[in-house]
Design a protein around this motif. Structure first.
Motif, short mmCIF file in Angstrom:
data_model
loop_
_atom_site.label_atom_id
_atom_site.label_comp_id
_atom_site.label_asym_id
_atom_site.label_seq_id
_atom_site.Cartn_x
_atom_site.Cartn_y
_atom_site.Cartn_z
N ASN A 89 1.81 12.15 15.30
CA ASN A 89 3.11 11.59 14.55
C ASN A 89 3.87 12.40 15.78
O ASN A 89 5.53 11.88 16.29
CB ASN A 89 3.38 12.88 13.69
CG ASN A 89 2.59 11.44 12.20
OD1 ASN A 89 2.74 10.44 11.97
ND2 ASN A 89 2.96 12.23 11.35
N ILE A 90 3.60 13.60 16.48
CA ILE A 90 4.21 14.67 17.42
C ILE A 90 4.60 13.72 18.82
O ILE A 90 5.78 13.59 18.94
CB ILE A 90 3.61 16.01 17.97
CG1 ILE A 90 3.42 16.77 16.49
CG2 ILE A 90 4.21 16.65 18.87
CD1 ILE A 90 3.31 18.17 16.21
N GLN A 91 3.40 12.68 18.59
CA GLN A 91 3.40 11.75 20.25
C GLN A 91 4.55 11.09 20.09
O GLN A 91 5.52 10.02 21.13
CB GLN A 91 2.37 11.25 20.75
CG GLN A 91 1.01 12.74 21.00
CD GLN A 91 -0.46 11.68 21.96
OE1 GLN A 91 -0.16 11.10 20.33
NE2 GLN A 91 -0.63 12.12 21.94
N TYR A 92 4.59 10.52 18.33
CA TYR A 92 5.17 9.32 18.60
C TYR A 92 7.12 9.99 18.75
O TYR A 92 7.73 9.05 19.18
CB TYR A 92 5.25 8.94 17.10
CG TYR A 92 6.38 7.58 16.44
CD1 TYR A 92 6.37 6.73 17.24
CD2 TYR A 92 7.21 8.71 15.57
CE1 TYR A 92 6.69 5.01 17.10
CE2 TYR A 92 8.26 6.77 15.14
CZ TYR A 92 8.29 5.40 15.44
OH TYR A 92 8.88 4.78 14.92
N LEU A 93 7.39 10.67 18.13
CA LEU A 93 8.17 11.69 18.18
C LEU A 93 8.62 12.04 19.38
O LEU A 93 10.24 11.98 19.95
CB LEU A 93 8.70 12.82 17.46
CG LEU A 93 8.67 12.59 15.61
CD1 LEU A 93 8.53 14.25 15.13
CD2 LEU A 93 10.17 11.95 15.08
N ALA A 94 8.04 12.37 20.42
CA ALA A 94 8.06 12.77 22.17
C ALA A 94 8.31 11.49 22.66
O ALA A 94 8.75 11.08 23.80
CB ALA A 94 7.29 13.40 21.96
N SER A 95 8.10 10.37 21.98
CA SER A 95 8.00 9.45 23.25
C SER A 95 9.62 8.82 23.52
O SER A 95 10.18 9.06 22.64
CB SER A 95 7.46 8.22 22.40
OG SER A 95 7.95 7.50 20.84
N GLY B 17 20.53 10.59 15.81
CA GLY B 17 21.67 11.07 16.20
C GLY B 17 21.48 12.98 16.68
O GLY B 17 22.46 13.53 17.74
N VAL B 18 20.44 12.75 16.13
CA VAL B 18 19.44 14.13 16.39
C VAL B 18 18.63 14.48 16.97
O VAL B 18 17.77 13.35 17.16
CB VAL B 18 19.43 15.11 15.45
CG1 VAL B 18 18.61 16.06 15.52
CG2 VAL B 18 20.18 15.41 14.31
N VAL B 19 19.19 14.79 18.35
CA VAL B 19 17.51 14.62 19.32
C VAL B 19 16.58 15.60 19.42
O VAL B 19 16.94 16.73 18.99
CB VAL B 19 18.34 14.52 20.56
CG1 VAL B 19 16.96 15.22 22.22
CG2 VAL B 19 19.01 13.91 21.48
N ILE B 20 15.49 14.39 19.16
CA ILE B 20 14.12 15.49 18.57
C ILE B 20 12.90 16.05 19.65
O ILE B 20 13.15 14.89 20.68
CB ILE B 20 13.52 14.79 17.49
CG1 ILE B 20 13.85 15.02 16.01
CG2 ILE B 20 12.28 15.41 17.36
CD1 ILE B 20 13.62 14.43 15.34
N ALA B 21 12.66 17.22 20.35
CA ALA B 21 11.90 17.48 21.09
C ALA B 21 10.97 18.57 20.54
O ALA B 21 10.42 19.26 20.77
CB ALA B 21 12.22 18.58 22.45
N PRO B 22 10.14 17.85 19.94
CA PRO B 22 8.58 18.69 19.48
C PRO B 22 7.83 19.46 20.46
O PRO B 22 7.69 18.15 21.63
CB PRO B 22 8.14 17.52 18.37
CG PRO B 22 7.81 16.26 19.27
CD PRO B 22 9.85 16.44 19.80
N PRO B 23 7.13 19.83 20.24
CA PRO B 23 6.47 20.42 20.97
C PRO B 23 4.83 19.66 21.58
O PRO B 23 4.31 19.90 20.16
CB PRO B 23 5.80 22.24 20.78
CG PRO B 23 6.13 21.79 19.52
CD PRO B 23 6.90 21.24 18.77
#
Length: 294
Positions: free
Chosen positions: A236-242, A250-256
């Motif tokens: 899930n984190i890799q998907y969000l970071a793609s 409208g919100v930029v998501i930058a997961p660790p």
């Protein structure tokens, strides 16, 4: 003079073993340090033995969103490890006793059946069909440990340990009227405690580290183990970071991403790392005794 040379040699051996131990410990230290670093510092400066920009944000990110699921996954892993280890040790030692019992006519046949499975396998697809269509192990707790109840290598290890027990002990028990059931539980298991601890450690590590059974057999989130939970969260984190999903609503998501990998490694390895030093002496002794054919 000879004693002094022996002491110097022992000191040299300890130094070499210490250096080797530090080399083996290095990856885990880097993982702990990386999990306590900030994502930006880690990406810019790389890994180090000390955290770069000490921060607990990665652990907060993981536990704020999945705290209940992680706790439940830990509970599932502990349950599977405990039940699986107990059942697997019972099945393995019982099979080992059968192929070492001199009064059992077909012991060589059953020993060959076990050895045959070390050489040949039916493949993943037949195994999956057998587990799901015939045994109905999918989405069940027992499906997380029943397929691993017999490890042939560990069975032979325990069998060799049983062979080291003098046969006169068994004969005297049989003369007193003891059957195989009583001999197994009252004589063989107590005398084989070192071997039992050894194979128990192997099985516990196998069940704790396994995510293969969860990946193939489990779709219910309530049955996720901690290993598969970490795999699921990392996906899930890799998907969000793609690049395609870095902005949602409208919100930029930058997961660790990198620090999350290190944190997940620490969460899954830490329980075994704490437990293993207390049982290591049984592990080494059992391997030495069980590897020598009696």
């Amino acid at each position: 003079m000879a004693k002094q040379e022996n002491r110097m040699l022992i000191v040299l051996f300890y130094i070499c073993i210490g250096i080797f131990a530090l080399i083996c410990l290095t990856p885990f230290v880097l993982a702990v340090s990386g999990s306590l670093s900030t994502e930006s510092k880690l990406a810019a400066e790389g890994y180090s033995f000390l955290p770069r920009g000490f921060s607990l944000d990665t652990y907060k990110f993981m536990f704020d969103s999945k705290a209940e699921q992680i706790f439940h996954a830990y509970l599932t892993s502990v349950t599977v490890t405990g039940l699986g280890t107990a059942c697997a040790v019972l099945v393995t030692t019982a099979y080992a006793y059968v192929i070492t019992a001199k009064g059992f006519r077909y012991r060589n046949f059953f020993a060959f059946l076990a050895y045959f499975t070390m050489l040949f396998s039916g493949g993943t697809l037949p195994w999956y069909i057998l587990c799901t269509k015939y045994y109905h192990l999918d989405d069940t707790l027992v499906g997380l440990f029943v397929p691993y109840l017999l490890n042939v290598f560990l069975m032979y290890l325990q069998a060799n340990y049983f062979k080291s027990i003098p046969h006169e002990v068994i004969e005297s028990a049989q003369i007193d009227g003891a059957g195989h059931f009583r001999i197994f539980f009252r004589i063989m298991l107590p005398l084989g405690q070192v071997g039992l601890v050894t194979i128990s450690l192997f099985y516990a590590l196998q069940f704790w580290n396994d995510f293969y059974l969860s990946l193939l057999l489990i779709t219910d989130e309530r049955l996720y183990t901690i290993q598969y939970m970490m795999y699921y969260m990392m996906a899930n984190i890799q998907y969000l970071a793609s690049g395609n999903s870095a902005q949602i609503g409208g919100v930029v998501i930058a997961p660790p991403l990198e620090t999350a990998k290190m944190a997940m490694t620490c969460l899954t390895v830490l329980p075994i790392a704490i437990l293993y030093p207390f049982l290591q002496r049984y592990f080494v002794r059992g391997i030495i005794v069980g590897s020598v054919k009696g």
